[in-house]
Scaffold this active site. Sequence first.
Site, PDB file in Angstrom:
ATOM      1  N   SER A  93     -57.084 117.411  -5.132  1.00 21.54           N
ATOM      2  CA  SER A  93     -57.072 116.262  -4.239  1.00 21.54           C
ATOM      3  C   SER A  93     -56.357 115.072  -4.876  1.00 21.54           C
ATOM      4  CB  SER A  93     -58.506 115.921  -3.818  1.00 21.54           C
ATOM      5  OG  SER A  93     -58.525 114.998  -2.769  1.00 21.54           O
ATOM      6  N   ASP A 237     -52.626 111.721   0.258  1.00 23.86           N
ATOM      7  CA  ASP A 237     -52.905 112.177  -1.098  1.00 23.86           C
ATOM      8  C   ASP A 237     -52.335 113.589  -1.279  1.00 23.86           C
ATOM      9  OD1 ASP A 237     -54.792 113.404   0.566  1.00 23.86           O
ATOM     10  OD2 ASP A 237     -56.359 113.393  -0.952  1.00 23.86           O
ATOM     11  N   ASP A 239     -53.387 116.621  -1.267  1.00 21.76           N
ATOM     12  CA  ASP A 239     -53.724 117.708  -0.341  1.00 21.76           C
ATOM     13  C   ASP A 239     -53.799 117.236   1.105  1.00 21.76           C
ATOM     14  OD1 ASP A 239     -56.185 116.348  -0.736  1.00 21.76           O
ATOM     15  OD2 ASP A 239     -57.350 118.157  -0.340  1.00 21.76           O
ATOM     16  N   ASP A 241     -55.514 115.231   3.032  1.00 18.54           N
ATOM     17  CA  ASP A 241     -56.667 115.029   3.920  1.00 18.54           C
ATOM     18  C   ASP A 241     -56.975 113.544   4.093  1.00 18.54           C
ATOM     19  OD1 ASP A 241     -57.674 114.632   1.356  1.00 18.54           O
ATOM     20  OD2 ASP A 241     -59.425 115.923   1.603  1.00 18.54           O
TER      21      ASP A 241
END
Length: 449
Positions: A93, A237, A239, A241
Amino acid sequence: MVSVSGVRGIVGETLTPFEIVKFTSAFAKFCGGGKIIIGRDTRIHSLFISHLVSGTLLAMGCDVVDISVCPTPTLQLAVEHSDASGGIMITASHNPAEWNGLKFVSEEGIFLTPEQHKKFVDLVEKNSFKFAEWNSVGRYIQDRSFIDRHIDKIFQIDFIDVDKIRARKFKVVVDCINGAGSEAVPKLLEIFGCDVIKINCDGNGVFTHEPEPLPENLTELCEAVKRYNADLGIAVDPDADRLVLVTEKGEAFGEEYTVVQAVKIVLEKKSKSDSKSVVVNLSTTKAVDEIAKVYNAKVYRSPVGEINVVRKMKEVGAVIGGEGSGGVIFPDVHYGRDSLVGIALILQNLIEFGGRISEFKETLPKFEIFKTKINIENVNPDDVLDKVKEVYKDAGINTDDGVRVDFGDSWIHIRKSNTEPILRIIAEARTKKEAEELVKELRTKLGLK
Protein backbone atom coordinates in the site's frame (compact mmCIF):
# COMPACT_ATOMS: atom_id res chain seq x y z
CA MET A 1 3.40 -6.27 10.77
CA VAL A 2 0.47 -8.71 10.88
CA SER A 3 -3.03 -7.24 11.19
CA VAL A 4 -6.48 -7.17 9.61
CA SER A 5 -4.83 -5.04 6.92
CA GLY A 6 -2.67 -8.03 5.95
CA VAL A 7 1.02 -8.84 6.31
CA ARG A 8 3.76 -6.29 5.63
CA GLY A 9 7.49 -6.21 6.08
CA ILE A 10 10.80 -5.05 4.64
CA VAL A 11 11.78 -7.32 1.76
CA GLY A 12 14.80 -9.45 2.58
CA GLU A 13 14.68 -8.58 6.26
CA THR A 14 11.33 -9.33 7.88
CA LEU A 15 9.46 -10.32 4.71
CA THR A 16 11.49 -13.29 3.45
CA PRO A 17 10.61 -16.04 0.95
CA PHE A 18 10.10 -18.40 3.89
CA GLU A 19 7.54 -16.05 5.45
CA ILE A 20 5.75 -15.58 2.12
CA VAL A 21 5.46 -19.34 1.58
CA LYS A 22 4.23 -19.86 5.15
CA PHE A 23 1.52 -17.20 5.01
CA THR A 24 0.42 -18.25 1.52
CA SER A 25 0.21 -21.92 2.51
CA ALA A 26 -1.88 -20.98 5.54
CA PHE A 27 -4.23 -18.94 3.37
CA ALA A 28 -4.67 -21.84 0.95
CA LYS A 29 -5.63 -24.03 3.90
CA PHE A 30 -7.88 -21.30 5.31
CA CYS A 31 -9.72 -21.10 1.97
CA GLY A 32 -10.11 -24.87 1.77
CA GLY A 33 -8.39 -24.99 -1.60
CA GLY A 34 -10.31 -24.04 -4.73
CA LYS A 35 -9.52 -21.12 -7.00
CA ILE A 36 -7.52 -18.16 -5.68
CA ILE A 37 -7.08 -14.91 -7.61
CA ILE A 38 -3.79 -13.03 -7.23
CA GLY A 39 -2.78 -9.52 -8.26
CA ARG A 40 0.13 -7.22 -7.53
CA ASP A 41 1.31 -3.64 -7.46
CA THR A 42 4.39 -2.53 -9.42
CA ARG A 43 7.07 -2.58 -6.71
CA ILE A 44 10.31 -3.96 -8.10
CA HIS A 45 10.00 -7.02 -5.85
CA SER A 46 6.27 -7.67 -6.38
CA LEU A 47 6.88 -9.90 -9.41
CA PHE A 48 9.15 -12.36 -7.61
CA ILE A 49 6.74 -12.43 -4.66
CA SER A 50 3.91 -13.13 -7.13
CA HIS A 51 5.86 -16.13 -8.46
CA LEU A 52 6.39 -17.40 -4.90
CA VAL A 53 2.72 -16.94 -4.04
CA SER A 54 1.39 -18.61 -7.21
CA GLY A 55 3.88 -21.49 -6.93
CA THR A 56 2.94 -22.09 -3.30
CA LEU A 57 -0.78 -22.04 -4.08
CA LEU A 58 -0.31 -24.50 -6.95
CA ALA A 59 1.70 -26.76 -4.65
CA MET A 60 -1.17 -26.63 -2.16
CA GLY A 61 -3.51 -27.88 -4.91
CA CYS A 62 -5.21 -24.52 -5.57
CA ASP A 63 -6.01 -23.20 -9.03
CA VAL A 64 -4.47 -19.75 -9.56
CA VAL A 65 -5.92 -16.92 -11.65
CA ASP A 66 -3.19 -14.30 -12.03
CA ILE A 67 -4.63 -10.92 -12.98
CA SER A 68 -1.17 -9.29 -12.89
CA VAL A 69 -0.70 -5.58 -12.06
CA CYS A 70 -3.95 -4.01 -10.89
CA PRO A 71 -5.42 -1.81 -8.15
CA THR A 72 -6.41 -3.56 -4.93
CA PRO A 73 -10.12 -2.78 -5.55
CA THR A 74 -9.86 -4.48 -8.94
CA LEU A 75 -8.70 -7.68 -7.23
CA GLN A 76 -11.53 -7.41 -4.71
CA LEU A 77 -14.09 -7.06 -7.50
CA ALA A 78 -12.54 -9.99 -9.37
CA VAL A 79 -12.94 -12.24 -6.33
CA GLU A 80 -16.49 -11.06 -5.57
CA HIS A 81 -17.71 -11.66 -9.13
CA SER A 82 -16.24 -15.13 -9.54
CA ASP A 83 -16.31 -18.57 -7.98
CA ALA A 84 -12.95 -17.96 -6.28
CA SER A 85 -12.48 -19.03 -2.68
CA GLY A 86 -10.22 -16.05 -1.97
CA GLY A 87 -7.67 -13.58 -3.28
CA ILE A 88 -4.21 -12.28 -2.49
CA MET A 89 -3.02 -8.79 -3.39
CA ILE A 90 0.75 -8.33 -3.31
CA THR A 91 1.34 -4.80 -2.07
CA ALA A 92 2.49 -2.74 0.87
CA SER A 93 0.00 0.00 0.00
CA HIS A 94 1.41 3.40 1.04
CA ASN A 95 4.52 2.05 2.80
CA PRO A 96 7.98 3.00 1.44
CA ALA A 97 9.63 1.21 -1.50
CA GLU A 98 11.58 -1.32 0.58
CA TRP A 99 8.34 -2.71 2.02
CA ASN A 100 5.97 -5.25 0.51
CA GLY A 101 3.16 -7.39 1.78
CA LEU A 102 0.14 -9.58 1.21
CA LYS A 103 -3.47 -8.45 1.53
CA PHE A 104 -5.82 -11.39 1.98
CA VAL A 105 -9.34 -11.27 0.51
CA SER A 106 -12.17 -13.63 1.48
CA GLU A 107 -14.53 -15.24 -1.03
CA GLU A 108 -16.87 -12.25 -0.51
CA GLY A 109 -14.29 -9.91 -2.07
CA ILE A 110 -13.54 -8.15 1.23
CA PHE A 111 -10.62 -8.37 3.66
CA LEU A 112 -10.68 -10.92 6.44
CA THR A 113 -12.80 -10.06 9.46
CA PRO A 114 -11.07 -10.03 12.86
CA GLU A 115 -12.52 -13.48 13.56
CA GLN A 116 -11.35 -14.85 10.21
CA HIS A 117 -7.99 -13.19 10.71
CA LYS A 118 -7.54 -14.95 14.05
CA LYS A 119 -8.35 -18.32 12.50
CA PHE A 120 -5.91 -17.59 9.67
CA VAL A 121 -3.10 -16.55 12.04
CA ASP A 122 -3.65 -19.72 14.07
CA LEU A 123 -2.98 -21.73 10.89
CA VAL A 124 0.15 -19.67 10.22
CA GLU A 125 1.48 -20.34 13.72
CA LYS A 126 0.81 -24.09 13.50
CA ASN A 127 2.89 -24.11 10.28
CA SER A 128 1.59 -27.56 9.36
CA PHE A 129 0.63 -27.92 5.71
CA LYS A 130 -0.11 -30.83 3.39
CA PHE A 131 1.11 -30.18 -0.13
CA ALA A 132 -0.54 -31.75 -3.16
CA GLU A 133 0.76 -34.90 -4.78
CA TRP A 134 2.42 -34.65 -8.19
CA ASN A 135 -0.80 -35.25 -10.13
CA SER A 136 -2.99 -32.99 -7.97
CA VAL A 137 -1.23 -29.64 -8.25
CA GLY A 138 -3.35 -26.67 -9.26
CA ARG A 139 -3.81 -25.03 -12.66
CA TYR A 140 -2.35 -21.61 -13.50
CA ILE A 141 -4.36 -19.13 -15.60
CA GLN A 142 -3.62 -15.52 -16.57
CA ASP A 143 -6.48 -13.06 -17.08
CA ARG A 144 -5.86 -9.37 -17.79
CA SER A 145 -9.51 -8.42 -18.37
CA PHE A 146 -10.42 -7.30 -14.88
CA ILE A 147 -9.33 -3.64 -15.09
CA ASP A 148 -11.79 -3.17 -17.97
CA ARG A 149 -14.47 -5.02 -16.02
CA HIS A 150 -13.83 -2.75 -13.03
CA ILE A 151 -14.22 0.37 -15.18
CA ASP A 152 -17.40 -1.02 -16.76
CA LYS A 153 -18.86 -1.53 -13.28
CA ILE A 154 -18.22 2.12 -12.40
CA PHE A 155 -20.01 3.25 -15.56
CA GLN A 156 -23.06 1.32 -14.36
CA ILE A 157 -23.55 3.68 -11.37
CA ASP A 158 -27.07 4.88 -12.09
CA PHE A 159 -26.61 8.57 -11.29
CA ILE A 160 -23.29 9.14 -13.09
CA ASP A 161 -24.10 11.29 -16.14
CA VAL A 162 -21.38 10.18 -18.51
CA ASP A 163 -22.50 12.45 -21.36
CA LYS A 164 -22.43 15.59 -19.20
CA ILE A 165 -19.03 14.69 -17.78
CA ARG A 166 -17.67 14.14 -21.29
CA ALA A 167 -19.13 17.47 -22.43
CA ARG A 168 -17.25 19.29 -19.65
CA LYS A 169 -13.90 18.08 -21.08
CA PHE A 170 -12.01 18.24 -17.80
CA LYS A 171 -8.26 18.69 -17.99
CA VAL A 172 -6.77 16.43 -15.30
CA VAL A 173 -3.19 15.85 -14.16
CA VAL A 174 -2.68 12.35 -12.74
CA ASP A 175 0.13 11.11 -10.48
CA CYS A 176 -0.01 7.33 -9.99
CA ILE A 177 3.50 7.16 -8.45
CA ASN A 178 4.30 4.53 -11.14
CA GLY A 179 2.11 2.16 -9.15
CA ALA A 180 -0.81 -0.17 -9.73
CA GLY A 181 -3.14 2.62 -10.87
CA SER A 182 -0.89 3.66 -13.77
CA GLU A 183 -3.09 1.95 -16.36
CA ALA A 184 -6.53 1.99 -14.73
CA VAL A 185 -6.77 5.61 -13.53
CA PRO A 186 -5.81 7.35 -16.83
CA LYS A 187 -7.97 4.88 -18.78
CA LEU A 188 -11.04 5.69 -16.63
CA LEU A 189 -10.50 9.43 -17.08
CA GLU A 190 -10.00 9.12 -20.83
CA ILE A 191 -13.28 7.20 -21.17
CA PHE A 192 -14.90 10.07 -19.26
CA GLY A 193 -13.62 12.37 -22.03
CA CYS A 194 -10.94 14.05 -19.93
CA ASP A 195 -7.74 15.55 -21.30
CA VAL A 196 -5.30 13.52 -19.19
CA ILE A 197 -1.77 14.70 -18.40
CA LYS A 198 0.18 11.82 -16.89
CA ILE A 199 3.07 12.12 -14.47
CA ASN A 200 4.59 9.07 -12.79
CA CYS A 201 2.27 6.75 -14.71
CA ASP A 202 4.87 4.47 -16.30
CA GLY A 203 3.99 1.62 -13.98
CA ASN A 204 7.66 0.79 -13.47
CA GLY A 205 7.47 0.65 -9.67
CA VAL A 206 10.04 3.41 -9.16
CA PHE A 207 8.57 5.78 -6.58
CA THR A 208 9.66 9.32 -7.43
CA HIS A 209 8.45 10.65 -4.08
CA GLU A 210 7.28 9.18 -0.77
CA PRO A 211 4.36 6.90 -1.69
CA GLU A 212 1.78 8.08 0.84
CA PRO A 213 -0.37 10.68 -0.99
CA LEU A 214 0.03 13.46 1.56
CA PRO A 215 0.30 17.15 0.52
CA GLU A 216 4.03 17.30 1.32
CA ASN A 217 4.64 14.42 -1.10
CA LEU A 218 2.61 15.87 -3.98
CA THR A 219 4.49 19.07 -4.81
CA GLU A 220 5.21 17.86 -8.37
CA LEU A 221 1.50 17.26 -8.97
CA CYS A 222 0.50 20.62 -7.48
CA GLU A 223 3.00 22.46 -9.69
CA ALA A 224 1.89 20.53 -12.79
CA VAL A 225 -1.78 21.40 -12.21
CA LYS A 226 -0.90 25.09 -12.23
CA ARG A 227 1.54 24.80 -15.14
CA TYR A 228 -0.99 23.06 -17.40
CA ASN A 229 -3.92 25.20 -16.20
CA ALA A 230 -5.74 21.98 -15.33
CA ASP A 231 -9.17 21.66 -13.74
CA LEU A 232 -7.92 19.32 -11.03
CA GLY A 233 -5.15 16.97 -10.01
CA ILE A 234 -5.50 13.35 -8.95
CA ALA A 235 -3.08 11.25 -6.89
CA VAL A 236 -3.39 7.64 -5.76
CA ASP A 237 -1.21 5.46 -3.56
CA PRO A 238 0.78 2.47 -4.95
CA ASP A 239 -2.18 0.06 -4.87
CA ALA A 240 -4.72 2.72 -5.88
CA ASP A 241 -7.30 2.26 -3.15
CA ARG A 242 -6.76 5.79 -1.80
CA LEU A 243 -7.64 8.95 -3.74
CA VAL A 244 -6.32 12.46 -3.09
CA LEU A 245 -7.42 15.54 -5.05
CA VAL A 246 -5.68 18.82 -5.92
CA THR A 247 -7.60 21.98 -6.85
CA GLU A 248 -7.05 24.02 -9.98
CA LYS A 249 -4.99 26.39 -7.81
CA GLY A 250 -2.47 23.62 -7.14
CA GLU A 251 -3.63 23.29 -3.55
CA ALA A 252 -4.61 20.15 -1.65
CA PHE A 253 -8.36 19.48 -1.61
CA GLY A 254 -7.69 17.49 1.57
CA GLU A 255 -7.54 13.70 1.79
CA GLU A 256 -10.30 13.82 4.40
CA TYR A 257 -12.56 15.56 1.90
CA THR A 258 -12.34 12.73 -0.62
CA VAL A 259 -14.90 10.83 1.43
CA VAL A 260 -16.84 14.02 2.31
CA GLN A 261 -17.56 14.77 -1.35
CA ALA A 262 -18.55 11.13 -1.88
CA VAL A 263 -20.98 11.28 1.05
CA LYS A 264 -22.49 14.47 -0.34
CA ILE A 265 -23.29 13.19 -3.84
CA VAL A 266 -24.45 9.74 -2.72
CA LEU A 267 -26.79 11.06 -0.01
CA GLU A 268 -28.19 13.55 -2.49
CA LYS A 269 -28.88 10.81 -5.03
CA LYS A 270 -30.12 8.31 -2.46
CA SER A 271 -32.42 10.81 -0.72
CA LYS A 272 -35.44 8.53 -1.28
CA SER A 273 -33.63 5.41 -0.10
CA ASP A 274 -35.03 3.47 2.86
CA SER A 275 -31.56 3.57 4.40
CA LYS A 276 -29.60 6.78 4.66
CA SER A 277 -26.79 5.58 6.86
CA VAL A 278 -23.11 6.50 6.51
CA VAL A 279 -20.15 4.69 8.08
CA VAL A 280 -16.70 6.19 8.55
CA ASN A 281 -13.89 5.36 10.95
CA LEU A 282 -13.08 7.07 14.23
CA SER A 283 -10.28 9.11 12.63
CA THR A 284 -12.43 10.66 9.89
CA THR A 285 -13.46 14.32 9.77
CA LYS A 286 -16.62 15.65 11.44
CA ALA A 287 -17.44 17.31 8.11
CA VAL A 288 -19.11 13.98 7.26
CA ASP A 289 -21.51 14.45 10.19
CA GLU A 290 -22.43 17.96 9.05
CA ILE A 291 -23.11 16.80 5.48
CA ALA A 292 -25.22 13.93 6.84
CA LYS A 293 -27.35 16.36 8.88
CA VAL A 294 -28.37 18.17 5.68
CA TYR A 295 -29.79 14.93 4.30
CA ASN A 296 -31.20 13.67 7.62
CA ALA A 297 -28.79 10.74 7.51
CA LYS A 298 -27.22 8.89 10.44
CA VAL A 299 -23.44 8.53 10.81
CA TYR A 300 -21.90 5.47 12.43
CA ARG A 301 -18.20 5.20 13.33
CA SER A 302 -16.07 2.08 13.33
CA PRO A 303 -12.49 1.27 14.32
CA VAL A 304 -9.88 2.22 11.70
CA GLY A 305 -9.32 -0.39 8.99
CA GLU A 306 -11.26 -1.06 5.81
CA ILE A 307 -12.80 -4.33 7.01
CA ASN A 308 -14.09 -2.63 10.17
CA VAL A 309 -15.85 0.03 8.11
CA VAL A 310 -17.23 -2.59 5.70
CA ARG A 311 -18.61 -4.77 8.51
CA LYS A 312 -20.42 -1.81 10.05
CA MET A 313 -21.72 -0.73 6.64
CA LYS A 314 -23.21 -4.17 6.07
CA GLU A 315 -24.65 -4.23 9.59
CA VAL A 316 -26.50 -0.91 9.24
CA GLY A 317 -27.15 -1.03 5.48
CA ALA A 318 -25.09 2.09 4.77
CA VAL A 319 -25.33 3.64 1.30
CA ILE A 320 -21.81 5.13 1.45
CA GLY A 321 -18.79 4.94 3.70
CA GLY A 322 -15.05 5.17 3.82
CA GLU A 323 -11.99 6.41 5.61
CA GLY A 324 -10.53 9.88 5.87
CA SER A 325 -7.24 8.73 4.38
CA GLY A 326 -8.78 9.10 0.91
CA GLY A 327 -10.78 5.86 0.84
CA VAL A 328 -14.30 5.75 -0.64
CA ILE A 329 -16.47 2.64 -0.17
CA PHE A 330 -19.61 2.60 -2.33
CA PRO A 331 -21.60 -0.67 -2.07
CA ASP A 332 -23.30 -0.13 -5.46
CA VAL A 333 -19.91 -1.04 -6.97
CA HIS A 334 -18.37 -3.17 -4.20
CA TYR A 335 -17.41 -3.17 -0.53
CA GLY A 336 -13.87 -1.87 -0.76
CA ARG A 337 -11.94 1.41 -0.80
CA ASP A 338 -11.79 2.41 -4.43
CA SER A 339 -9.99 5.40 -5.95
CA LEU A 340 -11.75 4.88 -9.31
CA VAL A 341 -15.17 5.15 -7.66
CA GLY A 342 -14.01 8.31 -5.88
CA ILE A 343 -12.95 9.83 -9.21
CA ALA A 344 -16.35 9.18 -10.78
CA LEU A 345 -18.10 10.78 -7.80
CA ILE A 346 -15.98 13.95 -7.80
CA LEU A 347 -16.55 14.43 -11.55
CA GLN A 348 -20.30 14.09 -11.03
CA ASN A 349 -20.16 16.53 -8.12
CA LEU A 350 -18.33 19.06 -10.27
CA ILE A 351 -20.71 18.94 -13.22
CA GLU A 352 -23.69 19.39 -10.90
CA PHE A 353 -21.97 22.21 -9.02
CA GLY A 354 -20.92 23.91 -12.25
CA GLY A 355 -17.88 25.76 -10.86
CA ARG A 356 -14.25 25.04 -10.09
CA ILE A 357 -13.16 22.45 -7.58
CA SER A 358 -11.74 25.09 -5.20
CA GLU A 359 -15.14 26.83 -5.20
CA PHE A 360 -16.85 23.49 -4.56
CA LYS A 361 -14.56 22.89 -1.59
CA GLU A 362 -15.70 26.20 -0.09
CA THR A 363 -19.29 24.91 0.03
CA LEU A 364 -18.30 21.99 2.28
CA PRO A 365 -18.11 22.17 6.10
CA LYS A 366 -14.77 23.57 7.26
CA PHE A 367 -12.60 21.58 9.63
CA GLU A 368 -8.84 21.25 9.93
CA ILE A 369 -7.02 18.05 10.84
CA PHE A 370 -3.53 17.70 12.30
CA LYS A 371 -1.83 14.30 12.18
CA THR A 372 1.35 13.12 13.83
CA LYS A 373 2.80 9.88 15.18
CA ILE A 374 4.94 8.41 17.95
CA ASN A 375 7.49 5.68 17.32
CA ILE A 376 6.65 2.90 19.78
CA GLU A 377 9.84 0.85 19.56
CA ASN A 378 10.80 2.10 23.04
CA VAL A 379 7.30 2.75 24.38
CA ASN A 380 4.59 0.41 25.64
CA PRO A 381 1.60 1.61 23.60
CA ASP A 382 -0.98 0.14 25.97
CA ASP A 383 0.52 2.11 28.86
CA VAL A 384 0.19 5.29 26.80
CA LEU A 385 -3.45 4.55 25.93
CA ASP A 386 -4.29 3.76 29.58
CA LYS A 387 -2.81 7.10 30.57
CA VAL A 388 -4.91 8.89 27.95
CA LYS A 389 -8.07 7.32 29.41
CA GLU A 390 -7.07 8.46 32.87
CA VAL A 391 -6.22 12.01 31.80
CA TYR A 392 -9.51 12.46 29.91
CA LYS A 393 -11.76 10.35 32.14
CA ASP A 394 -14.20 13.24 32.61
CA ALA A 395 -14.60 13.82 28.85
CA GLY A 396 -16.59 11.83 26.31
CA ILE A 397 -14.29 9.00 25.24
CA ASN A 398 -14.59 6.11 22.80
CA THR A 399 -12.29 3.09 23.27
CA ASP A 400 -13.35 0.97 20.29
CA ASP A 401 -9.96 1.64 18.68
CA GLY A 402 -7.36 3.23 20.93
CA VAL A 403 -8.89 6.29 22.58
CA ARG A 404 -10.91 9.04 20.92
CA VAL A 405 -11.89 12.08 23.00
CA ASP A 406 -14.64 14.42 21.76
CA PHE A 407 -14.99 18.09 22.73
CA GLY A 408 -17.98 19.26 20.67
CA ASP A 409 -16.53 20.81 17.50
CA SER A 410 -13.14 19.18 18.05
CA TRP A 411 -11.69 15.77 18.89
CA ILE A 412 -8.44 13.88 19.31
CA HIS A 413 -7.76 10.22 18.55
CA ILE A 414 -4.70 8.18 19.54
CA ARG A 415 -4.34 4.58 18.40
CA LYS A 416 -1.92 1.85 17.37
CA SER A 417 -1.33 1.71 13.61
CA ASN A 418 -2.37 -1.43 11.71
CA THR A 419 0.44 -0.97 9.18
CA GLU A 420 3.45 0.58 10.95
CA PRO A 421 5.12 0.28 14.42
CA ILE A 422 3.76 3.63 15.56
CA LEU A 423 1.04 5.31 17.60
CA ARG A 424 -1.01 7.66 15.43
CA ILE A 425 -2.34 10.91 16.89
CA ILE A 426 -5.03 12.74 14.95
CA ALA A 427 -6.80 15.89 16.07
CA GLU A 428 -9.47 17.99 14.38
CA ALA A 429 -10.90 21.42 15.10
CA ARG A 430 -12.30 24.39 13.22
CA THR A 431 -8.78 25.76 12.72
CA LYS A 432 -5.38 24.12 12.23
CA LYS A 433 -3.99 26.03 15.21
CA GLU A 434 -6.69 24.63 17.53
CA ALA A 435 -6.02 21.09 16.27
CA GLU A 436 -2.27 21.48 16.84
CA GLU A 437 -2.96 22.80 20.35
CA LEU A 438 -5.00 19.68 21.15
CA VAL A 439 -2.02 17.49 20.20
CA LYS A 440 0.41 19.70 22.10
CA GLU A 441 -1.79 19.53 25.19
CA LEU A 442 -2.03 15.73 24.91
CA ARG A 443 1.74 15.32 24.60
CA THR A 444 2.29 17.58 27.62
CA LYS A 445 -0.21 15.68 29.77
CA LEU A 446 1.35 12.35 28.78
CA GLY A 447 4.93 13.54 29.17
CA LEU A 448 5.70 12.74 25.50
CA LYS A 449 8.12 14.68 23.32
